[in-house]
Design a protein around this motif. Structure first.
Motif, PDB file in Angstrom:
ATOM      1  N   LEU A 111       0.844  -1.181   0.000  1.00 56.04           N
ATOM      2  CA  LEU A 111       0.000   0.000   0.000  1.00 56.04           C
ATOM      3  C   LEU A 111       0.882   1.235   0.000  1.00 56.04           C
ATOM      4  CD1 LEU A 111      -1.439  -2.329   2.011  1.00 56.04           C
ATOM      5  CD2 LEU A 111      -3.280  -0.643   1.863  1.00 56.04           C
ATOM      6  N   ARG A 112       0.582   2.184  -0.914  1.00 60.37           N
ATOM      7  CA  ARG A 112       1.411   3.377  -1.084  1.00 60.37           C
ATOM      8  C   ARG A 112       0.558   4.631  -0.952  1.00 60.37           C
ATOM      9  NH1 ARG A 112       3.269  -0.314  -4.961  1.00 60.37           N
ATOM     10  NH2 ARG A 112       5.494  -0.833  -4.773  1.00 60.37           N
ATOM     11  N   ALA A 113       1.145   5.655  -0.309  1.00 61.62           N
ATOM     12  CA  ALA A 113       0.483   6.953  -0.200  1.00 61.62           C
ATOM     13  C   ALA A 113       1.554   8.029  -0.097  1.00 61.62           C
ATOM     14  CB  ALA A 113      -0.430   7.005   1.024  1.00 61.62           C
ATOM     15  N   THR A 114       1.194   9.244  -0.506  1.00 61.48           N
ATOM     16  CA  THR A 114       2.126  10.364  -0.473  1.00 61.48           C
ATOM     17  C   THR A 114       1.632  11.421   0.499  1.00 61.48           C
ATOM     18  OG1 THR A 114       2.791   9.994  -2.772  1.00 61.48           O
ATOM     19  CG2 THR A 114       3.247  12.171  -1.835  1.00 61.48           C
ATOM     20  N   ILE A 115       2.512  11.838   1.395  1.00 56.67           N
ATOM     21  CA  ILE A 115       2.233  12.981   2.255  1.00 56.67           C
ATOM     22  C   ILE A 115       2.603  14.229   1.452  1.00 56.67           C
ATOM     23  CG2 ILE A 115       2.795  14.148   4.416  1.00 56.67           C
ATOM     24  CD1 ILE A 115       3.795  11.371   5.423  1.00 56.67           C
ATOM     25  N   VAL A 116       1.628  15.076   1.178  1.00 63.16           N
ATOM     26  CA  VAL A 116       1.890  16.285   0.393  1.00 63.16           C
ATOM     27  C   VAL A 116       2.057  17.472   1.337  1.00 63.16           C
ATOM     28  CG1 VAL A 116       0.661  15.413  -1.625  1.00 63.16           C
ATOM     29  CG2 VAL A 116      -0.581  16.734   0.106  1.00 63.16           C
ATOM     30  N   PRO A 117       2.782  18.513   0.915  1.00 66.86           N
ATOM     31  CA  PRO A 117       2.935  19.701   1.757  1.00 66.86           C
ATOM     32  C   PRO A 117       1.573  20.286   2.126  1.00 66.86           C
ATOM     33  CG  PRO A 117       4.485  19.757  -0.064  1.00 66.86           C
ATOM     34  CD  PRO A 117       3.554  18.616  -0.340  1.00 66.86           C
ATOM     35  N   GLN A 118       1.397  20.639   3.385  1.00 66.81           N
ATOM     36  CA  GLN A 118       0.111  21.131   3.875  1.00 66.81           C
ATOM     37  C   GLN A 118       0.315  21.929   5.152  1.00 66.81           C
ATOM     38  OE1 GLN A 118      -2.169  17.524   5.596  1.00 66.81           O
ATOM     39  NE2 GLN A 118      -0.615  16.654   4.233  1.00 66.81           N
ATOM     40  N   THR A 119      -0.794  22.341   5.759  1.00 70.27           N
ATOM     41  CA  THR A 119      -0.742  23.174   6.948  1.00 70.27           C
ATOM     42  C   THR A 119       0.175  22.585   8.019  1.00 70.27           C
ATOM     43  OG1 THR A 119      -3.012  23.925   6.568  1.00 70.27           O
ATOM     44  CG2 THR A 119      -2.123  24.209   8.800  1.00 70.27           C
ATOM     45  N   GLY A 120       1.241  23.303   8.331  1.00 72.51           N
ATOM     46  CA  GLY A 120       2.125  22.898   9.409  1.00 72.51           C
ATOM     47  C   GLY A 120       3.132  21.826   9.061  1.00 72.51           C
ATOM     48  N   TYR A 121       3.096  21.315   7.818  1.00 77.14           N
ATOM     49  CA  TYR A 121       4.062  20.277   7.419  1.00 77.14           C
ATOM     50  C   TYR A 121       4.373  20.459   5.924  1.00 77.14           C
ATOM     51  CZ  TYR A 121       6.598  15.883   7.312  1.00 77.14           C
ATOM     52  OH  TYR A 121       7.593  14.937   7.196  1.00 77.14           O
ATOM     53  N   PRO A 122       5.395  21.262   5.585  1.00 72.82           N
ATOM     54  CA  PRO A 122       5.668  21.636   4.200  1.00 72.82           C
ATOM     55  C   PRO A 122       6.583  20.664   3.458  1.00 72.82           C
ATOM     56  CG  PRO A 122       7.120  22.857   5.633  1.00 72.82           C
ATOM     57  CD  PRO A 122       6.268  21.992   6.532  1.00 72.82           C
ATOM     58  N   TYR A 123       6.371  19.353   3.641  1.00 76.86           N
ATOM     59  CA  TYR A 123       7.279  18.364   3.067  1.00 76.86           C
ATOM     60  C   TYR A 123       6.521  17.354   2.224  1.00 76.86           C
ATOM     61  CZ  TYR A 123      10.325  20.439   6.532  1.00 76.86           C
ATOM     62  OH  TYR A 123      11.047  21.337   7.282  1.00 76.86           O
ATOM     63  N   LEU A 124       7.248  16.790   1.262  1.00 74.88           N
ATOM     64  CA  LEU A 124       6.692  15.800   0.342  1.00 74.88           C
ATOM     65  C   LEU A 124       7.361  14.453   0.630  1.00 74.88           C
ATOM     66  CD1 LEU A 124       4.880  15.337  -2.222  1.00 74.88           C
ATOM     67  CD2 LEU A 124       6.941  15.795  -3.584  1.00 74.88           C
ATOM     68  N   ILE A 125       6.582  13.502   1.112  1.00 76.44           N
ATOM     69  CA  ILE A 125       7.122  12.209   1.537  1.00 76.44           C
ATOM     70  C   ILE A 125       6.326  11.081   0.889  1.00 76.44           C
ATOM     71  CG2 ILE A 125       7.733  10.744   3.493  1.00 76.44           C
ATOM     72  CD1 ILE A 125       9.100  13.413   3.679  1.00 76.44           C
ATOM     73  N   GLU A 126       7.014  10.198   0.164  1.00 74.86           N
ATOM     74  CA  GLU A 126       6.370   8.990  -0.370  1.00 74.86           C
ATOM     75  C   GLU A 126       6.484   7.881   0.675  1.00 74.86           C
ATOM     76  OE1 GLU A 126       8.316   8.136  -4.038  1.00 74.86           O
ATOM     77  OE2 GLU A 126       7.342   9.791  -5.113  1.00 74.86           O
ATOM     78  N   THR A 127       5.382   7.176   0.908  1.00 77.91           N
ATOM     79  CA  THR A 127       5.379   6.119   1.917  1.00 77.91           C
ATOM     80  C   THR A 127       4.841   4.823   1.327  1.00 77.91           C
ATOM     81  OG1 THR A 127       3.119   6.297   2.816  1.00 77.91           O
ATOM     82  CG2 THR A 127       4.724   7.932   3.544  1.00 77.91           C
ATOM     83  N   SER A 128       5.253   3.720   1.913  1.00 76.64           N
ATOM     84  CA  SER A 128       4.661   2.426   1.550  1.00 76.64           C
ATOM     85  C   SER A 128       4.655   1.523   2.772  1.00 76.64           C
ATOM     86  CB  SER A 128       5.423   1.753   0.406  1.00 76.64           C
ATOM     87  OG  SER A 128       6.697   1.324   0.828  1.00 76.64           O
ATOM     88  N   ALA A 129       3.662   0.647   2.820  1.00 77.07           N
ATOM     89  CA  ALA A 129       3.569  -0.392   3.855  1.00 77.07           C
ATOM     90  C   ALA A 129       3.377  -1.718   3.138  1.00 77.07           C
ATOM     91  CB  ALA A 129       2.413  -0.122   4.797  1.00 77.07           C
ATOM     92  N   THR A 130       4.264  -2.667   3.392  1.00 77.88           N
ATOM     93  CA  THR A 130       4.199  -3.985   2.761  1.00 77.88           C
ATOM     94  C   THR A 130       3.865  -5.026   3.821  1.00 77.88           C
ATOM     95  OG1 THR A 130       5.833  -3.344   1.099  1.00 77.88           O
ATOM     96  CG2 THR A 130       5.432  -5.707   1.398  1.00 77.88           C
ATOM     97  N   TYR A 131       2.742  -5.711   3.620  1.00 81.46           N
ATOM     98  CA  TYR A 131       2.304  -6.782   4.525  1.00 81.46           C
ATOM     99  C   TYR A 131       2.572  -8.118   3.845  1.00 81.46           C
ATOM    100  CZ  TYR A 131      -0.259  -3.158   7.080  1.00 81.46           C
ATOM    101  OH  TYR A 131      -0.601  -2.038   7.809  1.00 81.46           O
ATOM    102  N   THR A 132       3.417  -8.940   4.466  1.00 81.64           N
ATOM    103  CA  THR A 132       3.795 -10.236   3.905  1.00 81.64           C
ATOM    104  C   THR A 132       3.485 -11.333   4.909  1.00 81.64           C
ATOM    105  OG1 THR A 132       5.610  -9.161   2.701  1.00 81.64           O
ATOM    106  CG2 THR A 132       5.658 -11.567   2.874  1.00 81.64           C
ATOM    107  N   LEU A 133       2.665 -12.297   4.508  1.00 80.40           N
ATOM    108  CA  LEU A 133       2.363 -13.408   5.400  1.00 80.40           C
ATOM    109  C   LEU A 133       3.550 -14.354   5.478  1.00 80.40           C
ATOM    110  CD1 LEU A 133      -1.347 -14.366   4.647  1.00 80.40           C
ATOM    111  CD2 LEU A 133      -0.426 -12.612   6.165  1.00 80.40           C
ATOM    112  N   THR A 134       3.793 -14.880   6.676  1.00 78.87           N
ATOM    113  CA  THR A 134       4.819 -15.892   6.906  1.00 78.87           C
ATOM    114  C   THR A 134       4.114 -17.179   7.333  1.00 78.87           C
ATOM    115  OG1 THR A 134       5.065 -15.349   9.256  1.00 78.87           O
ATOM    116  CG2 THR A 134       6.369 -14.049   7.682  1.00 78.87           C
TER     117      THR A 134
END
Length: 206
Positions: free
Chosen positions: A109-132
């Motif tokens: 799952l991927r999402a981007t934090i875009v610059p906004q009120t109080g946080y002027p940074y652009l951050i790409e994020t991902s969460a990978t869930y892998t079953l064991t």
């Protein structure tokens, strides 16, 4: 993958005796069953995520007092998202519908934090869930696309259980040395040594 839910698309993963369900909104682990036993308690599909269950918290976990923080000498003010306690709570992606790709036993799952009120940074994020074979492994990635260094942190908000066993009967063991102290607004105010009993095991219903 189903979509008729306030938490967006629901991704179900299978591997042997392990089954997991991931919600698109907040990239949250909304259910995990191992050998027929619920380890993460599920909740109804027609309900929003209760109490931030399983949600990814970034670019900060927990809370920011009054939404105000010092960014290397620059004062910034975040939107207040916990009006009752007047805090900025649990980051900026809690209610975001992530982009999803998955196989039978893994979801990314991927999402981007875009610059906004109080946080002027652009951050790409991902969460990978892998079953064991006996559970699940989760990998988080944060990539700064800003023109300068970006302050960032990440946490998760898991709820755990053991089937239908009364939580009061469970024993919790945590190999920690230090604990955070919080005030009445659930904000950290310092640290303290952990009681050694917690490392030995504390019955939750004591």
């Amino acid at each position: 993958m189903s979509t008729a839910s306030p938490t967006g698309a629901q991704i179900t993963l299978h591997r042997g005796d392990v089954t997991a369900q991931i919600a698109q909104v907040g990239a949250s682990l909304r259910a995990l069953r191992v050998g027929g036993v619920d380890v993460v308690p599920p909740y109804p599909l027609d309900q929003p995520t209760p109490a931030c269950s399983g949600v990814v918290l970034t670019p900060w976990p927990n809370r920011v007092r009054d939404g105000k923080w010092d960014d290397g000498g620059t004062s910034r003010t975040l939107a207040i998202t916990e009006p009752k306690l007047h805090n900025a709570s649990h980051g900026l992606l809690r209610f975001t519908a992530y982009e999803v790709s998955h196989t039978d036993a893994e979801a990314v799952l991927r999402a981007t934090i875009v610059p906004q009120t109080g946080y002027p940074y652009l951050i790409e994020t991902s969460a990978t869930y892998t079953l064991t074979p006996d559970g699940i492994e989760v990998t988080h990635t944060l990539t700064n696309r800003s023109v300068s260094s970006a302050p960032v942190a990440l946490g998760t908000h898991p709820f755990v259980t053991i089937g239908d066993v009364d939580p009061h009967d469970l024993v919790l063991r945590v190999p920690a040395e230090t604990a955070f102290v919080t005030d009445e607004r659930m904000l950290p105010t310092g640290t303290r040594p952990v009681d050694s009993a917690l490392r030995d095991g504390v019955r939750l219903g004591r």
